[in-house]
Scaffold this active site. Structure first.
Site, PDB file in Angstrom:
ATOM      1  N   HIS A  71       1.287  -1.257  -0.180  1.00 13.80           N
ATOM      2  CA  HIS A  71      -0.072  -0.207  -0.566  1.00 13.80           C
ATOM      3  C   HIS A  71       0.552   1.490  -0.078  1.00 13.80           C
ATOM      4  CE1 HIS A  71      -3.081  -2.380   2.636  1.00 13.80           C
ATOM      5  NE2 HIS A  71      -4.054  -2.462   1.261  1.00 13.80           N
ATOM      6  N   LYS A 117     -17.047  -7.008   6.377  1.00 16.57           N
ATOM      7  CA  LYS A 117     -15.593  -7.474   6.894  1.00 16.57           C
ATOM      8  C   LYS A 117     -15.237  -7.382   8.186  1.00 16.57           C
ATOM      9  CE  LYS A 117     -13.125  -6.864   2.768  1.00 16.57           C
ATOM     10  NZ  LYS A 117     -11.675  -6.274   2.034  1.00 16.57           N
TER      11      LYS A 117
HETATM   12  P1  ADP Z   1      -5.747  -5.769   1.108  1.00 15.60           P
HETATM   13  O1  ADP Z   1      -6.516  -6.011   1.910  1.00 15.60           O
HETATM   14  O2  ADP Z   1      -6.054  -6.778  -0.487  1.00 15.60           O
HETATM   15  O3  ADP Z   1      -4.715  -5.757   1.351  1.00 15.60           O
HETATM   16  P2  ADP Z   1      -7.240  -3.179   0.799  1.00 15.60           P
HETATM   17  O4  ADP Z   1      -8.528  -3.245   0.439  1.00 15.60           O
HETATM   18  O5  ADP Z   1      -5.988  -2.531   1.459  1.00 15.60           O
HETATM   19  O6  ADP Z   1      -6.268  -5.028   0.415  1.00 15.60           O
HETATM   20  O7  ADP Z   1      -6.330  -2.057  -0.746  1.00 15.60           O
HETATM   21  C1  ADP Z   1      -6.417  -1.229  -1.037  1.00 15.60           C
HETATM   22  C2  ADP Z   1      -5.788  -1.004  -2.904  1.00 15.60           C
HETATM   23  O8  ADP Z   1      -4.686  -1.902  -2.693  1.00 15.60           O
HETATM   24  C3  ADP Z   1      -6.933  -1.876  -3.201  1.00 15.60           C
HETATM   25  O9  ADP Z   1      -6.287  -1.170  -4.773  1.00 15.60           O
HETATM   26  C4  ADP Z   1      -5.670  -3.281  -3.595  1.00 15.60           C
HETATM   27  O10 ADP Z   1      -5.557  -3.538  -5.402  1.00 15.60           O
HETATM   28  C5  ADP Z   1      -4.363  -2.251  -4.069  1.00 15.60           C
HETATM   29  N1  ADP Z   1      -2.863  -3.176  -2.884  1.00 15.60           N
HETATM   30  C6  ADP Z   1      -2.697  -3.994  -1.649  1.00 15.60           C
HETATM   31  N2  ADP Z   1      -1.732  -4.629  -1.527  1.00 15.60           N
HETATM   32  C7  ADP Z   1      -0.635  -4.237  -2.681  1.00 15.60           C
HETATM   33  C8  ADP Z   1      -0.224  -4.602  -3.354  1.00 15.60           C
HETATM   34  N3  ADP Z   1       0.883  -5.361  -2.707  1.00 15.60           N
HETATM   35  N4  ADP Z   1       0.755  -3.680  -4.092  1.00 15.60           N
HETATM   36  C9  ADP Z   1      -0.150  -3.173  -4.962  1.00 15.60           C
HETATM   37  N5  ADP Z   1      -0.956  -2.529  -4.749  1.00 15.60           N
HETATM   38  C10 ADP Z   1      -2.075  -3.068  -3.088  1.00 15.60           C
END
Ligand code: ADP
Length: 168
Positions: A17, A41
């Protein structure tokens, strides 16, 4: 002034992120990282904790703000004058869902663009849920999380493990 919104659960924020946030901050005048409230969730960290973690790990980025929203993203973007939704795209798994979401958001607000930033190769398979699963078994997850939140994460997973062990 070009403002982008980067939505997600951020439960908790990972290095994947943070990499997207840093890259988006170079492209826009302002980036709002918006913790989206999803009643389906059951998060490990409360909304306030997730916001606090994000504020801490983005302290070095003056044009990044942290917020939260419980309604529609397209609505939030309009209210906050955002021209673009930022999304991170990981290997395979994200594509279908994100494509659909982008179409829906564009339908709700035709002026709103979705911009996809591809994950860095080292974060391609990194997700908050994988980190939580590993942490649940007591594994070292410090390479996946920003250093500012590692101790809080470890404390939470330790408490959850102790609580489970204490159950009859
Ligand atoms: P998760 O719970 O699947 O890690 P989130 O809902 O918090 O994801 O993700 C928010 C955004 O960040 C989404 O657009 C997701 O595709 C993106 N994202 C999550 N992890 C990564 C990563 N490792 N690299 C790039 N983008 C990411």
């Amino acid at each position: 002034m070009k403002i982008a919104v980067y939505p997600g659960s951020f439960d908790p924020v990972t290095n994947g992120h943070l990499n997207i946030i840093e890259r988006a901050a170079r492209l826009f005048d302002e980036v709002i990282v918006c913790v989206m409230v999803n009643s389906e969730k059951r998060p490990m960290f409360s909304l306030e904790e997730r916001k606090r973690f994000l504020t801490r790990v983005t302290a070095h980025l003056p044009n990044v703000k942290v917020d939260a929203h419980a309604g529609l993203l397209a609505e939030y973007a309009q209210q906050h004058h955002c021209c673009t939704i930022i999304k991170g795209l990981r290997a395979g798994s994200d594509f279908e869902k994100e494509f659909q979401m982008a179409m829906i958001n564009r339908n709700l607000n035709p002026n709103l663009e979705s911009l996809f930033l591809t994950a860095e190769h080292q974060y391609m398979y990194l997700s908050s849920s994988a980190v939580k699963e590993l942490g649940g078994y007591g594994a070292d997850v410090s390479e996946f999380l920003p250093p500012e939140i590692v101790a809080d994460f470890q404390e939470r997973t330790r408490n959850i493990r102790n609580h489970k062990e204490a159950l009859p």
